[in-house]
Design a protein around this motif. Structure first.
Motif, mmCIF file in Angstrom:
data_model
loop_
_atom_site.group_PDB
_atom_site.id
_atom_site.type_symbol
_atom_site.label_atom_id
_atom_site.label_comp_id
_atom_site.label_asym_id
_atom_site.label_seq_id
_atom_site.Cartn_x
_atom_site.Cartn_y
_atom_site.Cartn_z
ATOM 1 N N ILE A 83 -6.545 -1.340 -10.977
ATOM 2 C CA ILE A 83 -7.332 -0.123 -10.806
ATOM 3 C C ILE A 83 -6.619 0.834 -9.847
ATOM 4 C CG2 ILE A 83 -9.507 0.823 -9.920
ATOM 5 C CD1 ILE A 83 -9.707 -0.563 -12.660
ATOM 6 N N TYR A 84 -5.992 0.284 -8.818
ATOM 7 C CA TYR A 84 -5.261 1.120 -7.860
ATOM 8 C C TYR A 84 -4.130 1.870 -8.561
ATOM 9 C CZ TYR A 84 -2.542 2.433 -3.743
ATOM 10 O OH TYR A 84 -1.850 3.147 -2.791
ATOM 11 N N LEU A 85 -3.408 1.187 -9.414
ATOM 12 C CA LEU A 85 -2.316 1.822 -10.139
ATOM 13 C C LEU A 85 -2.837 2.928 -11.047
ATOM 14 C CD1 LEU A 85 0.725 1.767 -10.740
ATOM 15 C CD2 LEU A 85 0.256 0.086 -12.540
ATOM 16 N N ASN A 132 -2.273 7.820 -9.149
ATOM 17 C CA ASN A 132 -1.683 9.064 -9.626
ATOM 18 C C ASN A 132 -2.723 10.178 -9.690
ATOM 19 O OD1 ASN A 132 0.710 10.385 -10.545
ATOM 20 N ND2 ASN A 132 -0.148 10.397 -12.610
ATOM 21 N N LYS A 133 -3.928 9.843 -10.129
ATOM 22 C CA LYS A 133 -5.017 10.819 -10.200
ATOM 23 C C LYS A 133 -5.340 11.364 -8.812
ATOM 24 C CE LYS A 133 -9.805 11.241 -11.840
ATOM 25 N NZ LYS A 133 -10.941 10.500 -12.467
ATOM 26 N N ALA A 134 -5.332 10.484 -7.815
ATOM 27 C CA ALA A 134 -5.628 10.909 -6.441
ATOM 28 C C ALA A 134 -4.530 11.817 -5.900
ATOM 29 C CB ALA A 134 -5.798 9.686 -5.551
ATOM 30 N N GLN A 135 -3.281 11.489 -6.181
ATOM 31 C CA GLN A 135 -2.165 12.295 -5.690
ATOM 32 C C GLN A 135 -2.238 13.722 -6.215
ATOM 33 O OE1 GLN A 135 1.302 10.063 -6.789
ATOM 34 N NE2 GLN A 135 1.165 8.684 -5.021
ATOM 35 N N LEU A 136 -2.681 13.885 -7.459
ATOM 36 C CA LEU A 136 -2.810 15.220 -8.037
ATOM 37 C C LEU A 136 -3.833 16.055 -7.287
ATOM 38 C CD1 LEU A 136 -2.728 14.348 -11.856
ATOM 39 C CD2 LEU A 136 -0.903 15.407 -10.500
ATOM 40 N N GLN A 137 -4.738 15.385 -6.577
ATOM 41 C CA GLN A 137 -5.777 16.081 -5.813
ATOM 42 C C GLN A 137 -5.434 16.102 -4.319
ATOM 43 O OE1 GLN A 137 -9.767 15.198 -7.250
ATOM 44 N NE2 GLN A 137 -10.618 15.569 -5.196
ATOM 45 N N ASN A 138 -4.184 15.750 -3.994
ATOM 46 C CA ASN A 138 -3.713 15.735 -2.609
ATOM 47 C C ASN A 138 -4.480 14.725 -1.758
ATOM 48 O OD1 ASN A 138 -1.919 16.621 -0.606
ATOM 49 N ND2 ASN A 138 -3.445 18.035 0.235
ATOM 50 N N VAL A 139 -4.826 13.599 -2.377
ATOM 51 C CA VAL A 139 -5.540 12.531 -1.680
ATOM 52 C C VAL A 139 -4.639 11.302 -1.613
ATOM 53 C CG1 VAL A 139 -7.509 10.951 -1.770
ATOM 54 C CG2 VAL A 139 -7.812 13.362 -2.364
ATOM 55 N N SER A 140 -4.464 10.760 -0.412
ATOM 56 C CA SER A 140 -3.660 9.558 -0.232
ATOM 57 C C SER A 140 -4.498 8.320 -0.540
ATOM 58 C CB SER A 140 -3.143 9.475 1.208
ATOM 59 O OG SER A 140 -2.337 10.593 1.513
ATOM 60 N N THR A 141 -3.827 7.237 -0.939
ATOM 61 C CA THR A 141 -4.521 5.993 -1.261
ATOM 62 C C THR A 141 -3.846 4.817 -0.572
ATOM 63 O OG1 THR A 141 -3.196 5.818 -3.279
ATOM 64 C CG2 THR A 141 -5.376 6.778 -3.501
ATOM 65 N N LYS A 153 -11.133 20.177 -0.205
ATOM 66 C CA LYS A 153 -9.770 20.636 -0.410
ATOM 67 C C LYS A 153 -8.791 20.136 0.654
ATOM 68 C CE LYS A 153 -11.112 24.782 -2.941
ATOM 69 N NZ LYS A 153 -11.075 26.264 -3.004
ATOM 70 N N LYS A 154 -9.286 19.622 1.762
ATOM 71 C CA LYS A 154 -8.381 19.109 2.781
ATOM 72 C C LYS A 154 -7.792 17.784 2.328
ATOM 73 C CE LYS A 154 -11.737 16.370 5.424
ATOM 74 N NZ LYS A 154 -12.359 16.131 6.729
ATOM 75 N N LYS A 155 -6.709 17.371 2.955
ATOM 76 C CA LYS A 155 -6.053 16.119 2.592
ATOM 77 C C LYS A 155 -6.979 14.957 2.920
ATOM 78 C CE LYS A 155 -1.800 13.512 3.371
ATOM 79 N NZ LYS A 155 -1.365 13.473 1.968
ATOM 80 N N GLY A 156 -7.188 14.092 1.954
ATOM 81 C CA GLY A 156 -8.103 12.983 2.141
ATOM 82 C C GLY A 156 -7.415 11.637 2.042
ATOM 83 N N LEU A 157 -8.186 10.580 2.275
ATOM 84 C CA LEU A 157 -7.670 9.213 2.201
ATOM 85 C C LEU A 157 -8.737 8.308 1.612
ATOM 86 C CD1 LEU A 157 -5.585 6.978 2.887
ATOM 87 C CD2 LEU A 157 -6.703 6.800 5.128
ATOM 88 N N ILE A 158 -8.332 7.518 0.621
ATOM 89 C CA ILE A 158 -9.204 6.502 0.029
ATOM 90 C C ILE A 158 -8.493 5.166 0.129
ATOM 91 C CG2 ILE A 158 -10.336 5.691 -2.082
ATOM 92 C CD1 ILE A 158 -10.491 8.609 -2.985
ATOM 93 N N SER A 159 -9.183 4.157 0.648
ATOM 94 C CA SER A 159 -8.577 2.829 0.792
ATOM 95 C C SER A 159 -9.418 1.774 0.089
ATOM 96 C CB SER A 159 -8.429 2.459 2.272
ATOM 97 O OG SER A 159 -9.702 2.312 2.884
ATOM 98 N N ILE A 160 -8.720 0.796 -0.484
ATOM 99 C CA ILE A 160 -9.370 -0.354 -1.115
ATOM 100 C C ILE A 160 -8.870 -1.598 -0.388
ATOM 101 C CG2 ILE A 160 -9.724 -1.665 -3.243
ATOM 102 C CD1 ILE A 160 -8.870 0.837 -4.787
ATOM 103 N N SER A 161 -9.773 -2.431 0.066
ATOM 104 C CA SER A 161 -9.369 -3.672 0.733
ATOM 105 C C SER A 161 -10.104 -4.862 0.108
ATOM 106 C CB SER A 161 -9.651 -3.612 2.238
ATOM 107 O OG SER A 161 -11.032 -3.439 2.491
ATOM 108 N N ILE A 162 -9.402 -5.973 0.023
ATOM 109 C CA ILE A 162 -9.946 -7.215 -0.536
ATOM 110 C C ILE A 162 -9.907 -8.293 0.542
ATOM 111 C CG2 ILE A 162 -9.740 -8.958 -2.356
ATOM 112 C CD1 ILE A 162 -10.285 -6.221 -3.463
ATOM 113 N N GLY A 163 -11.004 -9.005 0.720
ATOM 114 C CA GLY A 163 -11.053 -10.083 1.692
ATOM 115 C C GLY A 163 -12.075 -11.123 1.291
ATOM 116 N N ALA A 164 -12.262 -12.116 2.131
ATOM 117 C CA ALA A 164 -13.220 -13.185 1.823
ATOM 118 C C ALA A 164 -13.554 -13.943 3.098
ATOM 119 C CB ALA A 164 -12.648 -14.136 0.783
ATOM 120 N N ASP A 165 -14.752 -14.513 3.127
ATOM 121 C CA ASP A 165 -15.090 -15.483 4.153
ATOM 122 C C ASP A 165 -15.336 -16.816 3.450
ATOM 123 O OD1 ASP A 165 -17.655 -15.327 3.020
ATOM 124 O OD2 ASP A 165 -18.360 -13.894 4.520
#
Length: 313
Positions: free
Chosen positions: A173-175, A179-188, A223-235
């Motif tokens: 999903i990240y892949l 690219n879609k996020a980069q087109l909107q000036n959003v970092s991932t 319109k400002k530069k944004g950031l979206i992060s995905i993290s995976i973990g477990a207990d």
């Protein structure tokens, strides 16, 4: 007297104690562990599995047949539980009718997008980025398969569950999303722990939820530069996916309404995405929660029962 009546019920019924042992049953399962009937054996103690819930969806192996059941829970003063198990064959009729009516309208633009991707793929091969087109085409094919099911049956065909590695889903999903996020000036960003995090579920449905939440996060950006992060973990008990963004955020009142059918904060939204996502996660015995601060961003947490690796093997 009641026990005798319960044992004659026409659907699976179990009375179990704190050791998970079956005391009484409408089937021939007395004096064995209810835990042995679960598919798969989840990393749960008695209290963790049942908690304070009044019902839960479980896959049970009864009479050598694995089926999904909605299990209604009644507690007794003797710290025992009555479990009334009904086959989980119903679907949300309202959502299915809406999805079926929208299917035709969705298929046409998908076909056009797929055609254009196939046209530009040779240029992507030259630049070494053909993987983006391959992943996009595969996702379009998956969407078309889902649409075909709605068109032919009016509801989704039951899909079998299996061991699903969340790391792999997140990477795919990240892949697709990067690219879609980069087109909107959003970092991932994508962060996963070193070992595999596996759950028992339906791979396509879990992809659908993750992609829907990522798209929502992207749409929350200004319109400002944004950031979206995905993290995976477990207990020890649960797998966990967290999707964070530093977008517009939401008020507490908006968060309360998010899972309501037809409710949407977008002018072009249908109000179905999060309602369906919540239903999918709950069908996997998980939880979907939102934490948001207006003007600062949103964090979405998906918790799912962790697959017992020993039983999966």
């Amino acid at each position: 007297m009641m026990d005798k009546m319960y044992k004659q019920l026409p659907f699976p019924y179990f009375k179990i104690d704190e050791r998970f042992m079956i005391i009484s049953s409408s089937l021939s399962y007395e004096n064995i562990s209810f835990y042995d009937l679960l598919v798969p054996h989840l990393k749960y103690t008695f209290s963790q599995l049942i908690g304070e819930r009044e019902k839960i969806t479980l896959d049970l192996d009864l009479n050598n047949q694995i089926r999904s059941y909605i299990v209604y829970i009644v507690r007794t003063e003797q710290k025992q539980l009555h479990l009334f198990c009904f086959p989980n064959e119903h679907q949300d009729v309202q959502i299915n009718k809406i999805a079926a009516s929208m299917a035709h309208e969705i298929r046409n633009p998908l076909t056009a997008v797929k055609g254009f991707l196939q046209l530009v793929r040779p240029q992507l091969i030259e630049s070494g980025k053909e993987t983006y087109a391959d992943v996009a085409i595969r996702e379009i094919n998956r969407a078309n398969d889902l649409i075909s099911e709605f068109l032919h049956t009016g509801k989704p065909v039951a899909r079998e569950k299996k061991a699903v590695v969340l790391n792999e889903i997140a990477e795919e999903i990240y892949l697709l999303f990067e690219n879609k996020a980069q087109l909107q000036n959003v970092s991932t960003q994508l962060a996963t722990i070193g070992e595999e995090v596996a759950v028992y579920g339906n791979e396509q449905q879990l992809k659908q939820v993750l992609l829907n939440i990522c798209n929502n996060a992207l749409e929350a950006m200004d319109k400002k530069k944004g950031l979206i992060s995905i993290s995976i973990g477990a207990d020890e008990r649960n797998a966990r996916m967290v999707i964070k963004d530093n977008g517009a955020g939401m008020s507490a009142e908006t968060v309360k309404m998010l899972f309501s059918l037809y409710y949407s904060t977008k002018t072009t939204g249908t109000g179905l995405g999060l309602s369906i996502s919540k239903e999918i996660i709950e069908r996997h015995n998980g939880h979907l929660t939102f934490n948001s601060i207006e003007g600062e961003g949103t964090a979405v947490t998906i918790e799912l029962p962790l697959l017992n690796k020993i039983s999966a093997n």
